[in-house]
Design a protein around this motif. Structure first.
Motif, PDB file in Angstrom:
ATOM      1  N   SER A 276      33.571  65.227   4.520  1.00 28.57           N
ATOM      2  CA  SER A 276      32.706  66.590   3.709  1.00 28.57           C
ATOM      3  C   SER A 276      33.721  66.712   2.707  1.00 28.57           C
ATOM      4  CB  SER A 276      32.707  67.379   4.890  1.00 28.57           C
ATOM      5  OG  SER A 276      32.022  68.488   4.258  1.00 28.57           O
ATOM      6  N   GLU A 277      33.390  67.399   1.318  1.00 28.81           N
ATOM      7  CA  GLU A 277      34.373  68.340   0.610  1.00 28.81           C
ATOM      8  C   GLU A 277      33.601  69.154  -0.391  1.00 28.81           C
ATOM      9  OE1 GLU A 277      35.658  69.068  -3.434  1.00 28.81           O
ATOM     10  OE2 GLU A 277      33.642  68.320  -2.593  1.00 28.81           O
ATOM     11  N   GLY A 278      33.889  70.423  -0.075  1.00 28.72           N
ATOM     12  CA  GLY A 278      33.149  71.651  -0.422  1.00 28.72           C
ATOM     13  C   GLY A 278      33.404  72.679   0.337  1.00 28.72           C
ATOM     14  N   PRO A 279      32.542  73.574   0.389  1.00 28.41           N
ATOM     15  CA  PRO A 279      31.651  73.837  -1.047  1.00 28.41           C
ATOM     16  C   PRO A 279      32.585  74.426  -2.127  1.00 28.41           C
ATOM     17  CG  PRO A 279      30.400  75.187   0.591  1.00 28.41           C
ATOM     18  CD  PRO A 279      31.849  74.377   1.366  1.00 28.41           C
ATOM     19  N   PHE A 280      32.473  74.717  -3.294  1.00 23.47           N
ATOM     20  CA  PHE A 280      32.829  74.711  -4.642  1.00 23.47           C
ATOM     21  C   PHE A 280      32.566  75.437  -5.690  1.00 23.47           C
ATOM     22  CE2 PHE A 280      35.357  73.855  -8.847  1.00 23.47           C
ATOM     23  CZ  PHE A 280      35.988  74.304  -8.341  1.00 23.47           C
ATOM     24  N   GLY A 281      33.251  76.786  -5.998  1.00 24.02           N
ATOM     25  CA  GLY A 281      32.199  77.927  -7.361  1.00 24.02           C
ATOM     26  C   GLY A 281      32.387  76.194  -8.448  1.00 24.02           C
ATOM     27  N   ASP A 282      31.179  76.345  -8.955  1.00 22.80           N
ATOM     28  CA  ASP A 282      31.026  75.606  -9.970  1.00 22.80           C
ATOM     29  C   ASP A 282      30.971  76.643 -11.097  1.00 22.80           C
ATOM     30  OD1 ASP A 282      32.256  72.840 -11.253  1.00 22.80           O
ATOM     31  OD2 ASP A 282      31.845  72.013  -9.229  1.00 22.80           O
ATOM     32  N   HIS A 283      30.776  75.121 -11.997  1.00 24.30           N
ATOM     33  CA  HIS A 283      30.563  75.236 -13.836  1.00 24.30           C
ATOM     34  C   HIS A 283      29.485  75.764 -14.367  1.00 24.30           C
ATOM     35  CE1 HIS A 283      29.949  70.763 -14.890  1.00 24.30           C
ATOM     36  NE2 HIS A 283      29.195  71.529 -15.789  1.00 24.30           N
ATOM     37  N   LEU A 284      28.303  76.004 -13.095  1.00 25.62           N
ATOM     38  CA  LEU A 284      26.789  76.267 -12.978  1.00 25.62           C
ATOM     39  C   LEU A 284      26.946  78.130 -13.222  1.00 25.62           C
ATOM     40  CD1 LEU A 284      26.631  72.768 -14.018  1.00 25.62           C
ATOM     41  CD2 LEU A 284      24.482  73.489 -13.424  1.00 25.62           C
ATOM     42  N   THR A 440      25.635  66.000 -11.049  1.00 29.08           N
ATOM     43  CA  THR A 440      25.951  66.127  -9.352  1.00 29.08           C
ATOM     44  C   THR A 440      26.126  67.769  -8.978  1.00 29.08           C
ATOM     45  OG1 THR A 440      27.612  64.175  -9.254  1.00 29.08           O
ATOM     46  CG2 THR A 440      27.776  65.685  -7.817  1.00 29.08           C
ATOM     47  N   LEU A 441      26.398  68.231 -10.241  1.00 28.72           N
ATOM     48  CA  LEU A 441      26.900  69.963  -9.560  1.00 28.72           C
ATOM     49  C   LEU A 441      25.177  70.622 -10.051  1.00 28.72           C
ATOM     50  CD1 LEU A 441      30.128  70.491 -12.155  1.00 28.72           C
ATOM     51  CD2 LEU A 441      29.854  69.764  -9.517  1.00 28.72           C
ATOM     52  N   ASP A 442      24.182  69.682  -9.901  1.00 27.05           N
ATOM     53  CA  ASP A 442      22.862  70.314 -10.172  1.00 27.05           C
ATOM     54  C   ASP A 442      21.897  70.109  -9.387  1.00 27.05           C
ATOM     55  OD1 ASP A 442      20.837  71.558 -11.667  1.00 27.05           O
ATOM     56  OD2 ASP A 442      21.142  70.739 -13.171  1.00 27.05           O
ATOM     57  N   TYR A 443      21.569  71.227  -8.458  1.00 24.46           N
ATOM     58  CA  TYR A 443      20.733  71.555  -7.063  1.00 24.46           C
ATOM     59  C   TYR A 443      19.350  71.437  -8.108  1.00 24.46           C
ATOM     60  CZ  TYR A 443      25.094  70.853  -4.568  1.00 24.46           C
ATOM     61  OH  TYR A 443      26.489  70.017  -4.219  1.00 24.46           O
ATOM     62  N   SER A 444      19.046  71.510  -8.653  1.00 26.17           N
ATOM     63  CA  SER A 444      17.922  72.158  -9.599  1.00 26.17           C
ATOM     64  C   SER A 444      16.868  71.082  -9.081  1.00 26.17           C
ATOM     65  CB  SER A 444      17.437  72.637 -10.908  1.00 26.17           C
ATOM     66  OG  SER A 444      17.419  70.906 -11.688  1.00 26.17           O
ATOM     67  N   GLY A 445      17.317  69.304  -8.862  1.00 26.17           N
ATOM     68  CA  GLY A 445      16.277  68.237  -8.652  1.00 26.17           C
ATOM     69  C   GLY A 445      16.367  67.898  -6.557  1.00 26.17           C
ATOM     70  N   ASP A 446      15.989  67.212  -6.274  1.00 26.59           N
ATOM     71  CA  ASP A 446      15.088  66.951  -4.654  1.00 26.59           C
ATOM     72  C   ASP A 446      16.535  66.345  -3.859  1.00 26.59           C
ATOM     73  OD1 ASP A 446      15.361  64.838  -6.415  1.00 26.59           O
ATOM     74  OD2 ASP A 446      12.581  64.152  -5.942  1.00 26.59           O
ATOM     75  N   GLY A 447      17.576  66.505  -4.751  1.00 20.59           N
ATOM     76  CA  GLY A 447      18.946  65.592  -4.157  1.00 20.59           C
ATOM     77  C   GLY A 447      20.007  65.569  -4.484  1.00 20.59           C
ATOM     78  N   ALA A 591      11.414  79.115 -12.679  1.00 22.46           N
ATOM     79  CA  ALA A 591      13.167  79.217 -13.121  1.00 22.46           C
ATOM     80  C   ALA A 591      13.096  80.269 -11.858  1.00 22.46           C
ATOM     81  CB  ALA A 591      13.673  79.849 -14.949  1.00 22.46           C
ATOM     82  N   ARG A 592      12.223  80.262 -11.250  1.00 18.12           N
ATOM     83  CA  ARG A 592      12.367  81.365 -10.252  1.00 18.12           C
ATOM     84  C   ARG A 592      13.620  80.856  -9.045  1.00 18.12           C
ATOM     85  NH1 ARG A 592       6.643  81.983  -7.347  1.00 18.12           N
ATOM     86  NH2 ARG A 592       6.517  79.360  -8.117  1.00 18.12           N
ATOM     87  N   ILE A 593      14.954  81.245  -8.193  1.00 20.81           N
ATOM     88  CA  ILE A 593      15.271  80.565  -7.352  1.00 20.81           C
ATOM     89  C   ILE A 593      14.437  79.637  -6.108  1.00 20.81           C
ATOM     90  CG2 ILE A 593      16.977  81.137  -6.047  1.00 20.81           C
ATOM     91  CD1 ILE A 593      17.954  83.704  -7.927  1.00 20.81           C
ATOM     92  N   LYS A 594      14.719  79.098  -5.443  1.00 18.77           N
ATOM     93  CA  LYS A 594      13.891  77.940  -4.989  1.00 18.77           C
ATOM     94  C   LYS A 594      14.774  77.976  -3.313  1.00 18.77           C
ATOM     95  CE  LYS A 594      11.259  75.958  -8.321  1.00 18.77           C
ATOM     96  NZ  LYS A 594      12.182  76.645 -10.071  1.00 18.77           N
ATOM     97  N   PRO A 595      14.382  77.250  -1.916  1.00 17.89           N
ATOM     98  CA  PRO A 595      14.937  77.217  -1.512  1.00 17.89           C
ATOM     99  C   PRO A 595      16.446  76.312  -1.406  1.00 17.89           C
ATOM    100  CG  PRO A 595      13.444  77.844  -0.193  1.00 17.89           C
ATOM    101  CD  PRO A 595      13.253  77.872  -1.965  1.00 17.89           C
ATOM    102  N   HIS A 596      16.130  75.107  -2.114  1.00 15.75           N
ATOM    103  CA  HIS A 596      17.097  74.310  -2.072  1.00 15.75           C
ATOM    104  C   HIS A 596      17.804  74.403  -3.298  1.00 15.75           C
ATOM    105  CE1 HIS A 596      13.608  73.413  -5.121  1.00 15.75           C
ATOM    106  NE2 HIS A 596      14.911  72.168  -5.500  1.00 15.75           N
ATOM    107  N   HIS A 597      17.660  75.110  -4.359  1.00 16.92           N
ATOM    108  CA  HIS A 597      19.044  74.951  -4.762  1.00 16.92           C
ATOM    109  C   HIS A 597      20.103  75.788  -3.797  1.00 16.92           C
ATOM    110  CE1 HIS A 597      15.575  76.283  -8.538  1.00 16.92           C
ATOM    111  NE2 HIS A 597      16.472  75.174  -8.143  1.00 16.92           N
ATOM    112  N   ALA A 598      21.348  75.934  -4.622  1.00 13.26           N
ATOM    113  CA  ALA A 598      22.501  76.347  -4.499  1.00 13.26           C
ATOM    114  C   ALA A 598      22.519  77.779  -4.791  1.00 13.26           C
ATOM    115  CB  ALA A 598      23.598  75.111  -5.199  1.00 13.26           C
ATOM    116  N   PRO A 599      23.733  78.769  -3.534  1.00  8.19           N
ATOM    117  CA  PRO A 599      23.822  80.388  -4.089  1.00  8.19           C
ATOM    118  C   PRO A 599      24.510  80.188  -5.120  1.00  8.19           C
ATOM    119  CG  PRO A 599      25.094  79.587  -2.087  1.00  8.19           C
ATOM    120  CD  PRO A 599      23.908  78.016  -2.641  1.00  8.19           C
TER     121      PRO A 599
END
Length: 625
Positions: A276-284, A440-447, A591-599
């Protein structure tokens, strides 16, 4: 022989660098100082005393485009001309005076093998390296400016090598004292080499360089034309051939070592080994969460005697890596029309996190004797753009026709968006790709790596005048409030809040709930209000409309990092004809924040207070903090 220290002294003499003699902690403090200095347009910072570490650190080397150009002032134009010749070799004979430096530049693009180098000044341990942690919930310390070197297992040699910037986690998780996490994303060159090694059932040999000439860092992020080596590009930009030393590790890692590097980690990735690698504050501007990635078994760590550790900090744009994007655009922008026929310009929008949003200008040439009533060749060009390298990771691609406005510039994001919105026909001009790959860094999708894309193509004369104020008397359904104009024709509206997941640690990347009900009720209620909305083709539902509309950067960040096109695009009076979805009224993006989004990233208040105190005491950085 090149020395990064000598470059730092040169920058200092030119007013581009200051030394910070106070002892600074690499745990959060150095990163907060870097973010503040960058945001203030400040100099590079040489941290001469790092807590519990014998090595100094330097940041903000690429903090401004002017400083980046200064670093490469002796070679920058020659490299631009070399790229021009890569596009059109015949240009040399048409204008030899312009390309007089080409033979010398070509010579410098050939790395040279040497017997040794400054990199072998001392052998150290991973724990001796600066343990840089940038954000409070990062999984451990990271190398943020690594140059990861690998070669094709089937074709050894630098001609078949890859030099990429893939983040390296130095500790934390379940790593032993001699292991590091190697996170590389999809569509990266090292992935091809790793696949070949796995097919042969053998470890992948990897060297990680840190420091050396700044040209090596730029080369590691540069999307070069096919057939141009990163090492060759670095040599041209450095103004000298890149020196490579041969030395094998006990396991047989015989990859060449960059002799002028400040640090080098050498090791192997064994088949099937991940942690397991991360978490990491990234460029998005959010945390990329913990996932399994390859483990680098580190056999040797080398450092030169005068080593300095260069680092950067990523987070919500703009950050220092924004300058990398500017340099890439300056150097490779002219290549785009030669790679994709008809495409005049492509602009990756930094404020939206780069990959989520591309703006492009193409040319409609299919039937020039007909007036253009709908996109034709633009759609072919859009498909070609989405098939090119890292541009394939785009989520939203907006493409316009150059012939409709010869002055149109994709770099002018506000004007470009208004150009498209004035012309788009939502019944026809939306083209989705579903169940596909995204960044890979975009958590707006479904996985992980999973999501969708949309192409929005617009041609012809304007079909509407865009509203420049919120329509008087606009009524919204219950739960929706505070409409604000973000741009002419674009309204952001507060929507019902969605309950977040209970904690950072239990967060999942899967999308567990259906959020369509709120927005479907919203669009249904607007069907009877179409006349007041005729000049508002785009409505965006957000959590904080005041923040989202305050600046263009806020709008771009919120809208395009918090939405997955196929899941989060809706429309007023939507219809589907022959599998094609469109709408007669405004387009609506959730474009609301949703539970599956990264913080989102938030700084540590204790560290913030500590840096505030450092600024209050005065000193070389007081004006920048």
């Amino acid at each position: 022989m090149f020395s990064l220290q000598r470059t730092l002294i040169d920058l200092e003499r030119a007013g581009h660098l200051v030394r910070l003699e106070d002892e600074i902690d690499a745990h959060l403090e150095a990163a907060e100082i870097q973010r503040r200095v960058y945001a203030s347009g400040g100099p590079a910072v040489w941290f001469t005393r790092v807590k519990d570490c014998r090595f100094g650190m330097v940041s903000n080397l690429f903090g401004t485009i002017e400083r980046a150009r200064y670093l490469f002032r002796h070679t920058y134009e020659n490299v631009r001309r070399a790229i021009e010749l890569k596009i059109d070799a015949g240009a040399f004979f048409r204008n030899p005076g312009r390309y007089w430096s080409a033979p010398l530049t070509g010579w410098r693009m050939q790395p040279k093998y040497v017997r040794g180098g400054a990199i072998f000044g001392q052998q150290i341990k991973l724990s001796d390296l600066p343990q840089l942690k940038s954000w409070p919930r990062d999984g451990g310390p990271f190398i943020t400016l690594p140059q990861v070197y690998s070669e094709d297992p089937n074709q050894a040699g630098w001609q078949h090598s890859n030099l990429g910037m893939y983040r390296v986690q130095l500790a934390g998780s379940q790593y032993s004292a001699s292991e590091a996490g190697l996170h590389y994303q999809i569509h990266r060159g090292i992935g091809v080499h790793h696949t070949a090694a796995l097919a042969k059932g053998e470890p992948l040999k990897v060297n990680v360089f840190v420091g050396g000439h700044p040209a090596m860092s730029l080369a590691a992020v540069m999307p070069l034309p096919e057939g141009m080596s990163e090492l060759g590009f670095a040599g041209a930009l450095a103004g000298q051939r890149i020196p490579l030393a041969r030395r094998a590790t006990p396991s047989g890692n015989n990859l060449p070592v960059y002799a002028d590097a400040d640090f080098c980690l050498r090791g192997v990735i064994r088949p099937g080994r991940t942690l397991s690698e991360g978490p990491f504050g990234d460029h998005l501007g959010y945390y990329s969460l913990a996932h399994d990635f390859p483990v680098l078994e580190v056999e040797e760590v080398w450092a030169r005697s005068d080593a300095v550790w260069p680092f950067t900090v990523v987070g919500r744009p703009p950050q220092e890596d924004t300058t990398f994007g500017q340099l890439i655009h300056e150097l490779t922008g002219p290549v785009i029309p030669t790679v994709i026929a008809g495409v005049k310009q492509v602009h990756a929008v930094d404020a939206a996190g780069v990959h989520p949003l591309l703006l492009a200008i193409g040319n409609e040439r299919y039937m020039p004797f007909h007036s253009q009533s709908q996109p034709q060749e633009l759609l072919t060009q859009a498909s070609a753009i989405l098939g090119q390298g890292q541009m394939s990771l785009a989520k939203y691609l907006l493409i316009a026709n150059a012939g409709d406005d010869p002055q149109l510039d994709a770099d002018n994001e506000a004007a470009f968006l208004q150009h498209v919105l004035a012309r788009v026909d939502w019944r026809r001009d939306l083209h989705f790709q579903t169940c596909t790959t995204i960044d890979t860094l975009d958590y707006s999708g479904d996985g992980l790596n999973r999501g969708s894309k949309v192409v929005i193509a617009a041609v012809g004369p304007p079909r509407r005048t865009l509203a420049r104020e919120v329509p008087a008397g606009l009524s919204l359904p219950p739960g929706f409030s505070e409409p604000k104009l973000a741009l002419p024709g674009v309204l952001v509206i507060n929507g019902p809040k969605i309950e977040p997941q209970p904690s950072f640690e239990t967060r999942t990347t899967s999308q567990p709930a259906n959020y369509q009900a709120d927005i479907e009720a919203f669009t249904a209620s607007l069907a009877s209000r179409l006349p007041p909305l005729a000049s508002l083709p785009l409505l965006v539902i957000v959590d904080d409309s005041q923040f989202s509309a305050a600046t263009l950067k806020n709008f771009l960040w919120v809208t395009f990092t918090r939405s997955n096109p196929a899941a989060d695009i809706y429309g007023v009076e939507a219809t589907t004809q022959q599998k094609h979805w469109g709408c007669s009224g405004p387009l609506v993006i959730d474009a609301r924040i949703k539970p599956h989004h990264a913080p989102a990233l938030v700084e540590d208040p204790v560290v913030t207070a500590k840096v505030d105190a450092l600024a209050a005491r005065g000193g070389p950085l007081a004006k920048w903090l």
